[in-house]
Design a protein around this motif. Sequence first.
Motif, mmCIF file in Angstrom:
data_model
loop_
_atom_site.group_PDB
_atom_site.id
_atom_site.type_symbol
_atom_site.label_atom_id
_atom_site.label_comp_id
_atom_site.label_asym_id
_atom_site.label_seq_id
_atom_site.Cartn_x
_atom_site.Cartn_y
_atom_site.Cartn_z
ATOM 1 N N HIS A 204 0.871 -1.144 0.035
ATOM 2 C CA HIS A 204 0.096 -0.004 -0.121
ATOM 3 C C HIS A 204 0.707 1.143 -0.072
ATOM 4 O O HIS A 204 0.609 2.111 -0.844
ATOM 5 C CB HIS A 204 -0.969 0.008 1.311
ATOM 6 N N ALA A 205 1.920 1.356 0.631
ATOM 7 C CA ALA A 205 2.895 2.212 0.948
ATOM 8 C C ALA A 205 3.388 2.623 -0.451
ATOM 9 O O ALA A 205 3.625 3.676 -0.910
ATOM 10 C CB ALA A 205 3.940 2.138 1.895
ATOM 11 N N ALA A 206 3.895 1.653 -1.263
ATOM 12 C CA ALA A 206 4.525 1.783 -2.459
ATOM 13 C C ALA A 206 3.729 2.459 -3.641
ATOM 14 O O ALA A 206 3.869 3.049 -4.491
ATOM 15 C CB ALA A 206 5.049 0.555 -3.029
ATOM 16 N N GLY A 207 2.296 1.867 -3.678
ATOM 17 C CA GLY A 207 1.290 2.027 -4.521
ATOM 18 C C GLY A 207 1.847 1.795 -5.988
ATOM 19 O O GLY A 207 2.676 0.694 -6.225
ATOM 20 N N ASP A 208 1.664 2.723 -6.832
ATOM 21 C CA ASP A 208 2.047 2.264 -8.298
ATOM 22 C C ASP A 208 3.636 2.761 -8.629
ATOM 23 O O ASP A 208 4.117 2.723 -9.807
ATOM 24 C CB ASP A 208 1.009 3.366 -9.099
ATOM 25 N N MET A 209 4.244 3.042 -7.580
ATOM 26 C CA MET A 209 5.651 3.338 -7.517
ATOM 27 C C MET A 209 6.409 1.870 -7.574
ATOM 28 O O MET A 209 7.634 1.322 -8.004
ATOM 29 C CB MET A 209 6.228 4.172 -6.363
ATOM 30 N N LEU A 210 5.796 0.749 -7.146
ATOM 31 C CA LEU A 210 5.949 -0.510 -7.107
ATOM 32 C C LEU A 210 6.055 -1.241 -8.577
ATOM 33 O O LEU A 210 5.032 -1.418 -9.314
ATOM 34 C CB LEU A 210 4.973 -1.456 -6.117
ATOM 35 N N HIS A 211 7.299 -1.695 -8.944
ATOM 36 C CA HIS A 211 7.507 -2.311 -10.220
ATOM 37 C C HIS A 211 7.947 -3.702 -10.079
ATOM 38 O O HIS A 211 8.144 -4.224 -11.120
ATOM 39 C CB HIS A 211 8.480 -1.426 -11.141
ATOM 40 N N HIS A 212 8.303 -4.043 -8.837
ATOM 41 C CA HIS A 212 9.065 -5.452 -8.897
ATOM 42 C C HIS A 212 8.817 -5.982 -7.399
ATOM 43 O O HIS A 212 8.696 -5.164 -6.370
ATOM 44 C CB HIS A 212 10.539 -5.073 -9.186
ATOM 45 N N SER A 247 0.412 -0.746 -11.875
ATOM 46 C CA SER A 247 1.764 -0.563 -12.395
ATOM 47 C C SER A 247 2.475 -1.921 -12.845
ATOM 48 O O SER A 247 3.608 -2.200 -13.355
ATOM 49 C CB SER A 247 2.830 -0.104 -11.075
ATOM 50 N N ASN A 248 1.615 -2.910 -12.640
ATOM 51 C CA ASN A 248 1.895 -4.360 -13.244
ATOM 52 C C ASN A 248 3.385 -4.677 -12.780
ATOM 53 O O ASN A 248 4.251 -4.859 -13.543
ATOM 54 C CB ASN A 248 1.958 -4.289 -14.659
ATOM 55 N N PRO A 249 3.674 -5.025 -11.257
ATOM 56 C CA PRO A 249 5.081 -4.924 -11.083
ATOM 57 C C PRO A 249 5.233 -6.493 -11.456
ATOM 58 O O PRO A 249 4.375 -7.377 -11.427
ATOM 59 C CB PRO A 249 4.996 -5.032 -9.523
ATOM 60 N N ARG A 250 6.638 -6.851 -11.641
ATOM 61 C CA ARG A 250 7.070 -8.247 -11.987
ATOM 62 C C ARG A 250 7.070 -9.028 -10.356
ATOM 63 O O ARG A 250 7.706 -8.360 -9.555
ATOM 64 C CB ARG A 250 8.597 -8.007 -12.448
ATOM 65 N N LEU A 251 6.339 -9.861 -10.558
ATOM 66 C CA LEU A 251 5.999 -10.774 -9.394
ATOM 67 C C LEU A 251 7.179 -12.031 -9.369
ATOM 68 O O LEU A 251 6.780 -12.962 -10.051
ATOM 69 C CB LEU A 251 4.761 -11.257 -9.423
#
Length: 275
Positions: A204-212, A247-251
């Motif tokens: 939640h803190a990262a939001g759409d800054m999360l990419h990975h 942001s569709n982060p790589r999981l």
Amino acid sequence: MAIHQALPVLGVALPLAGIRLHRDWILDKQRDLEVQDFFFADVLNGDWRPLADEVKQTIDGHTGRLGIHGPFWGFSIASKDPDVRAVVHKRMHQGLDVCAHLGATQMVIHSPYTTWDYNNLDDHQDARQATIELTHAAIGDAVRRAADMGVVLVIENIEDKDAHIRVDLARSFDSEFVRVSIDTGHANYAHGSTGAPPVDYFVHAAGDMLHHVHLQDTDGYADRHWNPGEGNIRWASVFRALERLNSNPRLILEVRNKETVRAGADHLIALGLAQ
């Protein structure tokens, strides 16, 4: 009528030997791949190109997103020592050289924030801003080069107790090529051992800054890198938080036992969280 969204496809972090072992599984769904052969100083200082060529040959036909884990051993990207910052500069550019050779579009680097920082940064005037400025001094040139290359640097939580501070650091670069990563096991260690919030709060803190995302399980005491399902992370809450992102982060599954990494994937698949 609700629109059905396809479950996210799991990726994996592996060195060359692991890529060879799981190649068919990776290619079957064109899973995102993070290559983990190029963060060692002796590799980067030597002739790493034959190894990189072996990786390229092994993943021939891979069309998923490709990244590497960048160098991190022995330094902080916010070091106060100018000689250490010179080493950081060198290592970041060596990592980007590998990205260029492989065609990778993402490189994982480590957060500079420690447990000590959580309790002490605000006891020193301007310490928060000083950490940001030191990081810019160490990796600013690499960020500019990464942008030119189309490579996103993602800053992974390590000791971070504050789920927001690393996100603020990434935003300070004002570049779409600096984003954040979450290691679920690191977050769960911090939650269990230092009083950090639970893993979904980091999302939640990262939001759409999360990419990975590094997906690994722990007991909340140490950095176990167990398969999902072997520790106590509440995976349903993590994936519910991920569902809210655009942001569709790589999981990326990042577990210690590379031979059994598919068992962790199977656990998340059986929970109906991923594919």
